[in-house]
Write a protein that holds these residues in place. Structure first.
Motif, mmCIF file in Angstrom:
data_model
loop_
_atom_site.group_PDB
_atom_site.id
_atom_site.type_symbol
_atom_site.label_atom_id
_atom_site.label_comp_id
_atom_site.label_asym_id
_atom_site.label_seq_id
_atom_site.Cartn_x
_atom_site.Cartn_y
_atom_site.Cartn_z
ATOM 1 N N GLU A 47 0.830 -1.206 0.000
ATOM 2 C CA GLU A 47 0.000 0.000 0.000
ATOM 3 C C GLU A 47 0.864 1.256 0.000
ATOM 4 O O GLU A 47 0.563 2.225 -0.696
ATOM 5 N N GLN A 48 1.962 1.235 0.766
ATOM 6 C CA GLN A 48 2.875 2.377 0.772
ATOM 7 C C GLN A 48 3.538 2.543 -0.589
ATOM 8 O O GLN A 48 3.704 3.665 -1.080
ATOM 9 N N GLU A 49 3.902 1.428 -1.189
ATOM 10 C CA GLU A 49 4.526 1.482 -2.513
ATOM 11 C C GLU A 49 3.541 2.028 -3.552
ATOM 12 O O GLU A 49 3.908 2.850 -4.395
ATOM 13 N N ILE A 50 2.296 1.597 -3.468
ATOM 14 C CA ILE A 50 1.269 2.095 -4.389
ATOM 15 C C ILE A 50 1.085 3.594 -4.209
ATOM 16 O O ILE A 50 0.990 4.348 -5.186
ATOM 17 N N GLU A 51 1.050 4.033 -2.949
ATOM 18 C CA GLU A 51 0.883 5.468 -2.677
ATOM 19 C C GLU A 51 2.060 6.265 -3.236
ATOM 20 O O GLU A 51 1.869 7.310 -3.864
ATOM 21 N N ALA A 52 3.275 5.755 -3.023
ATOM 22 C CA ALA A 52 4.456 6.451 -3.535
ATOM 23 C C ALA A 52 4.439 6.502 -5.060
ATOM 24 O O ALA A 52 4.746 7.536 -5.663
ATOM 25 N N LEU A 53 4.073 5.389 -5.686
ATOM 26 C CA LEU A 53 4.028 5.357 -7.148
ATOM 27 C C LEU A 53 2.923 6.257 -7.695
ATOM 28 O O LEU A 53 3.092 6.879 -8.745
ATOM 29 N N THR A 54 1.815 6.350 -6.970
ATOM 30 C CA THR A 54 0.734 7.237 -7.394
ATOM 31 C C THR A 54 1.192 8.691 -7.338
ATOM 32 O O THR A 54 0.941 9.471 -8.269
ATOM 33 N N GLU A 55 1.882 9.043 -6.241
ATOM 34 C CA GLU A 55 2.402 10.406 -6.126
ATOM 35 C C GLU A 55 3.420 10.690 -7.231
ATOM 36 O O GLU A 55 3.408 11.771 -7.828
ATOM 37 N N LYS A 56 4.269 9.719 -7.493
ATOM 38 C CA LYS A 56 5.271 9.896 -8.546
ATOM 39 C C LYS A 56 4.585 10.047 -9.904
ATOM 40 O O LYS A 56 4.981 10.887 -10.718
#
Length: 96
Positions: A47-56
């Motif tokens: 979930e953290q990785e998804i959030e980071a990738l979404t922000e990126k």
């Protein structure tokens, strides 16, 4: 009398088997609980990785739109206008 001791022996065997099954189930349950904890940790990481990738992804879209992409001109204009309004508000607060 021998029937009574056979019944007692049979009961002892059954109780022993039940205790063995109980221990095996306790062990399996502990392993499953540990696996649940590990899976929850992995889920949080994903979930953290998804959030980071979404922000990126959003940052890349914004950068692409600011580079003059025809696809995102409207978004760029809206973002620039919002930034200008924020700057104007900051200037107004500083001048008070």
């Amino acid at each position: 009398m021998s029937d009574f001791s056979e019944i007692v022996d049979s009961l002892e065997n059954r109780v022993g088997q039940l205790l063995n099954k109980h221990e095996k189930l306790k062990t399996a349950n502990a392993q499953l609980e540990e696996e649940i904890i590990n899976l929850k940790l992995k889920q949080q990481q994903f979930e953290q990785e998804i959030e980071a990738l979404t922000e990126k992804n959003n940052s890349l879209k914004l950068a692409n739109s600011m580079l003059g992409s025809d696809q995102h001109k409207r978004e760029t204009k809206l973002k620039i206008n919002a930034l200008v309004r924020e700057i104007d508000q900051c200037i107004a607060q500083l001048s008070e």
